[in-house]
Design an enzyme around this catalytic site. Structure first.
Site, PDB file in Angstrom:
ATOM      1  CG  ASN A  84     -14.362  -1.144 -18.079  1.00 43.27           C
ATOM      2  OD1 ASN A  84     -15.248  -1.981 -17.969  1.00 43.27           O
ATOM      3  ND2 ASN A  84     -13.724  -0.915 -19.217  1.00 43.27           N
ATOM      4  CG  HIS A 114      -3.630  -1.720   7.341  1.00 45.06           C
ATOM      5  ND1 HIS A 114      -4.826  -1.644   8.005  1.00 45.06           N
ATOM      6  CD2 HIS A 114      -3.934  -1.964   6.050  1.00 45.06           C
ATOM      7  CE1 HIS A 114      -5.820  -1.848   7.157  1.00 45.06           C
ATOM      8  NE2 HIS A 114      -5.300  -2.030   5.954  1.00 45.06           N
ATOM      9  CB  ALA A 159      -2.711  -1.759 -18.333  1.00 38.13           C
ATOM     10  CE  LYS A 179      11.561   3.032 -10.965  1.00 38.79           C
ATOM     11  NZ  LYS A 179      11.123   3.325  -9.650  1.00 38.79           N
TER      12      LYS A 179
END
Length: 189
Positions: A84, A114, A159, A179
């Site tokens: 999407n 990093h 989401a 989780k």
């Protein structure tokens, strides 16, 4: 060893100042921009851009613009994938996505990490670890998948989740960090 070779081996490499890597990213990002501004009706041109970007045309791929990636050639897509709008695949390492995967808007796959110390970080160092998503998965809107994560087959990532650890087959996860909510019973309705 070149910085590109170090990147492919999962070692620390100079991502910010190496001309070869900068040129490769600019090329891929320009192709992504071209893809995003090409008419949705011009399927042949969009497919030609994807072939230049990925090195092949995935079967049954749908990408809703805008789309962005770093290199393109490190992205390996199965069949019948839906990506999407506004997704970003940071493919310093391989990103492998299986068959029949739905990816919600604003989802990001981030292979790069990093150094914690600012001197090495300011020197442009990063390390890229592969991400793998199995078959028949659904990643909701605004999901972030972190470096080195494997998501098994048949998973649902809710989401807004940030996936920092591997997810076993047929599992629904949610949250920051994600989780386990439940195991998914895969049965026909």
């Amino acid at each position: 060893m070149t910085e590109l070779e170090k990147m492919k081996l999962g070692e620390w490499y100079d991502a910010n100042f190496d001309k070869e890597l900068l040129d490769l990213r600019l090329e891929a990002q320009d192709l992504c921009r071209q893809y995003s501004i090409t008419s949705l009706y011009d399927v042949d041109k969009k497919n030609d851009i994807l072939i230049k970007l990925f090195g092949y045309l995935p079967d049954g791929l749908t990408i809703i613009p805008s789309f962005m990636c770093d290199y393109g050639k490190n992205i390996h897509l199965g069949k019948d994938i839906f990506i999407n709008a506004h997704c970003y695949l940071m493919d310093g390492a391989n990103i492998t996505i299986g068959n029949n995967v739905f990816i919600g808007p604003y989802t990001g796959f981030y292979t790069s990490t990093h150094p914690l110390d600012y001197k090495r970080r300011n020197a442009g160092l990063e390390k890229a670890l592969p991400i793998k998503v199995g078959d028949n998965c659904w990643l909701g809107a605004n999901v972030s998948v972190m470096p080195g994560v494997t998501i098994g087959n048949g998973c649902v990532i809710a989401a807004g989740s940030v996936v920092t650890k591997d997810v076993s087959d047929n599992t629904m996860v949610a949250g920051v960090p994600a989780k386990i909510l439940k195991k998914i019973e895969q049965e026909a309705e």
